[in-house]
Design an enzyme around this catalytic site. Structure first.
Site, PDB file in Angstrom:
ATOM      1  N   ASP A 206       4.737 -76.655  16.820  1.00 45.05           N
ATOM      2  CA  ASP A 206       6.289 -76.066  16.488  1.00 45.05           C
ATOM      3  C   ASP A 206       7.199 -76.514  17.573  1.00 45.05           C
ATOM      4  O   ASP A 206       8.434 -76.162  17.549  1.00 45.05           O
ATOM      5  CB  ASP A 206       6.237 -74.439  16.251  1.00 45.05           C
ATOM      6  CG  ASP A 206       5.761 -74.201  14.750  1.00 45.05           C
ATOM      7  OD1 ASP A 206       5.445 -75.001  14.143  1.00 45.05           O
ATOM      8  OD2 ASP A 206       5.716 -73.001  14.616  1.00 45.05           O
TER       9      ASP A 206
ATOM     10  N   CYS B  71       7.959 -74.753   4.489  1.00 43.25           N
ATOM     11  CA  CYS B  71       8.248 -75.932   5.164  1.00 43.25           C
ATOM     12  C   CYS B  71       7.381 -77.339   4.674  1.00 43.25           C
ATOM     13  O   CYS B  71       6.510 -77.068   4.279  1.00 43.25           O
ATOM     14  CB  CYS B  71       7.988 -76.039   6.657  1.00 43.25           C
ATOM     15  SG  CYS B  71       9.314 -75.132   7.501  1.00 43.25           S
TER      16      CYS B  71
ATOM     17  N   ARG C  78      -0.673 -78.521   3.495  1.00 47.58           N
ATOM     18  CA  ARG C  78      -0.826 -77.015   3.969  1.00 47.58           C
ATOM     19  C   ARG C  78      -1.730 -76.057   2.949  1.00 47.58           C
ATOM     20  O   ARG C  78      -1.296 -75.388   2.195  1.00 47.58           O
ATOM     21  CB  ARG C  78       0.687 -76.288   4.334  1.00 47.58           C
ATOM     22  CG  ARG C  78       1.241 -76.989   5.200  1.00 47.58           C
ATOM     23  CD  ARG C  78       2.507 -76.180   5.570  1.00 47.58           C
ATOM     24  NE  ARG C  78       2.133 -75.222   6.538  1.00 47.58           N
ATOM     25  CZ  ARG C  78       3.080 -74.503   7.294  1.00 47.58           C
ATOM     26  NH1 ARG C  78       4.162 -74.758   7.267  1.00 47.58           N
ATOM     27  NH2 ARG C  78       2.895 -73.698   8.257  1.00 47.58           N
TER      28      ARG C  78
ATOM     29  N   ARG D   8      16.121 -69.638   8.830  1.00 45.11           N
ATOM     30  CA  ARG D   8      14.611 -69.009   8.506  1.00 45.11           C
ATOM     31  C   ARG D   8      14.197 -68.785   9.743  1.00 45.11           C
ATOM     32  O   ARG D   8      13.221 -67.721   9.861  1.00 45.11           O
ATOM     33  CB  ARG D   8      13.814 -70.069   7.918  1.00 45.11           C
ATOM     34  CG  ARG D   8      14.108 -70.680   6.560  1.00 45.11           C
ATOM     35  CD  ARG D   8      13.030 -71.422   5.882  1.00 45.11           C
ATOM     36  NE  ARG D   8      11.844 -70.880   6.532  1.00 45.11           N
ATOM     37  CZ  ARG D   8      10.867 -71.911   6.968  1.00 45.11           C
ATOM     38  NH1 ARG D   8      11.088 -72.903   6.640  1.00 45.11           N
ATOM     39  NH2 ARG D   8       9.651 -71.068   7.293  1.00 45.11           N
TER      40      ARG D   8
ATOM     41  N   LYS E 149       9.368 -64.853  15.249  1.00 45.39           N
ATOM     42  CA  LYS E 149       9.134 -64.919  13.807  1.00 45.39           C
ATOM     43  C   LYS E 149       7.640 -64.820  13.207  1.00 45.39           C
ATOM     44  O   LYS E 149       7.396 -63.870  12.458  1.00 45.39           O
ATOM     45  CB  LYS E 149       9.869 -66.065  13.181  1.00 45.39           C
ATOM     46  CG  LYS E 149       9.397 -66.434  11.884  1.00 45.39           C
ATOM     47  CD  LYS E 149      10.323 -67.628  11.426  1.00 45.39           C
ATOM     48  CE  LYS E 149       9.332 -68.953  11.582  1.00 45.39           C
ATOM     49  NZ  LYS E 149       8.320 -69.110  10.607  1.00 45.39           N
ATOM     50  N   ASN E 150       6.929 -65.818  13.954  1.00 49.36           N
ATOM     51  CA  ASN E 150       5.668 -65.647  13.634  1.00 49.36           C
ATOM     52  C   ASN E 150       4.733 -64.635  13.935  1.00 49.36           C
ATOM     53  O   ASN E 150       3.681 -64.583  13.413  1.00 49.36           O
ATOM     54  CB  ASN E 150       4.937 -67.082  14.101  1.00 49.36           C
ATOM     55  CG  ASN E 150       5.469 -68.437  13.555  1.00 49.36           C
ATOM     56  OD1 ASN E 150       6.329 -68.280  12.317  1.00 49.36           O
ATOM     57  ND2 ASN E 150       5.080 -69.487  13.916  1.00 49.36           N
TER      58      ASN E 150
END
Ligand code: UD1
Length: 420
Positions: free
Chosen positions: A306, A115, A120, A398, A22-23
């Site tokens: 993560d 999230c 952030r 997600r 995903k990232n």
């Protein structure tokens, strides 16, 4: 909102195919905006974040198709004004800023959400773009960047807690079309940055040093279309590995890259898992005595934030005291109170969680609060006796491709309960 119903206590056994990262894919999707030609990306995971990013690219004028894990993007016509609501919903969307600025010399996007883990900020992204010559305005929830032209510069991207991953991605992409040489110092070293650089180089960029703290980008006049295959998701692999250890099972992670999982496998071994490398896969086995661990999250190649929640779930099962320190994001302990509903004993002291493990967990209804916290609750539910209902699994959708189906194939008793 859908939920998962889990009947725990079954050791996971079998093989799971690790999906594309995903990232890695989110910034790569943004990078397709750097050219008017067609780009083809393979091994694209079927995730709601990917669907969102595709919508964002479409809202900017790109033609996007996604079929069977292959994504095709042609951004011949492109607008620099992103859809406010779409972008606000997903943190990863901030990485459209660099490519839009590079190609159109102007971009305006809403400040991103995503999230709920700490504040952030995006100050380092903006500082980097400013260093390349962009003017930045933040107003009414929007950030606007513009520059008649971008110039290669020395850009220092180290922040309070180290480098920024998506900030590095943004500056890297902007620098590909800047005039002259950009040197990014204190760049993020994550494998996802290497994957992005590989794709950009396939498009005709001149990038050296990706994966190290110093990345050099020699600007080129334009980029062309390219094909690329996304790397496997190291966090998905780590999550299934943690689930194998937590349930005392044995899982083969097909396609996982051990070279991307050093710190995670090290901690899984420390907690009592047995990890073996085979050609093209990794086998992770639990079942022995679990031991407490001390973990501190760090930028790559340290232990990834993560994976912090998932390892906390494992630590809850290990007799003794584990200390888990979160150094990347403040308030990333929302899973702790939910794990406590299952019977875990956890105390939060500043940036550390002190886990007194070894008490048997028992099923309960719990609430997923963010993507990786949800994964931790699933792992705990799989290891707990009785029934666990994990609510709000849209967080999991997600970032995990068909998680419940993959777990079912490993023998887990897990089902999706559709919500209204
Ligand atoms: C990416 C990952 C996310 C992962 C995180 C850290 C994607 C889509 N997301 O997020 O899954 O948890 O890396 O590995 O790839 N910071 C600043 N100023 C900035 C930017 C960041 O202070 O301008 C701080 C953050 O608050 C945080 C730290 O830097 O404390 C690292 O954040 P960053 O690496 O930027 O995370 P993301 O790239 O957003």
């Amino acid at each position: 909102m859908d939920s998962f119903l889990i009947e725990g206590g079954v050791p996971l056994k079998g093989e799971v195919l690790i999906s594309g990262s995903k990232n890695a894919v989110l910034p790569i999707m943004a990078a397709t905006l750097l050219t008017a030609e067609t780009c083809v990306i393979r091994k694209v995971p079927d995730l709601s974040d990917v669907g969102f990013m595709a919508k964002i690219l479409r809202s900017l004028g790109a033609e996007v198709s996604l079929e069977g894990g292959t994504l095709t993007v042609k951004a011949e016509k492109l607008s620099g004004f992103g859809d406010y609501e779409l972008i606000r919903k997903m943190r990863g969307s901030i990485c459209i800023l660099g490519p839009l600025l590079a190609r159109l010399k102007e971009a305006r996007v809403s400040l991103p959400g995503g999230c709920v883990i700490g504040t952030r900020p995006i100050d380092l992204h903006l500082k980097g773009l400013q260093a390349l010559g962009a003017a930045v305005e933040v107003d009414s929830g929007y950030v606007r960047v513009h520059a008649p032209k971008l110039d290669g510069q020395m850009v220092f991207l180290g922040g309070r807690v180290g480098p920024t991953v998506l900030g590095t991605a943004n500056i890297l992409m902007a620098a590909t079309l800047a005039e002259g040489v950009t040197v990014i110092e204190s760049a993020a070293c994550e494998p996802e940055i290497i994957d992005l650089a590989d794709f950009l180089n396939a498009m005709g960029a001149k990038i050296h040093g990706a994966g190290s703290p110093t990345i050099t980008v020699t600007g080129v006049k334009e980029l062309h279309g390219a094909e690329h295959e996304v790397i496997p998701d190291r966090i998905e692999a780590g999550t299934f590995a943690a689930a194998a250890v937590a349930t005392g099972g044995e899982v083969i992670l097909r396609g996982a890259r051990p070279d991307h999982l050093g710190a995670v496998l090290d901690k899984l071994r420390e907690v009592g898992g047995v990890v073996t490398r085979n050609a093209g896969s990794l086998t992770v086995r639990g079942g022995g005595v679990l031991r407490p661990v001390d973990i501190t999250t760090m930028p790559y190649s340290g232990f990834p934030t993560d994976m912090q929640a998932q390892l906390m779930a494992v630590a809850c099962l290990a007799p003794g005291t584990s200390i888990i320190t979160e150094r990347i994001f403040e308030s990333r302990f929302m899973h702790a109170s939910e794990l406590m509903r299952l019977g875990a004993e956890i105390a939060i002291e500043g940036p550390s969680a002190i886990v007194k493990g070894g008490r048997p967990l028992s099923g309960a209804p719990v609430m997923a609060s963010d993507l990786r916290a949800s994964a931790a609750l699933v792992i705990a539910g799989l290891a707990a006796g009785g029934k666990t209902q994990v609510n709000r699994v849209y967080h999991l959708d997600r970032g995990y491709e068909r998680m419940e189906l993959k777990l079912q194939a490993l023998g887990a008793r897990i089902s999706r309960v559709p919500g209204e």
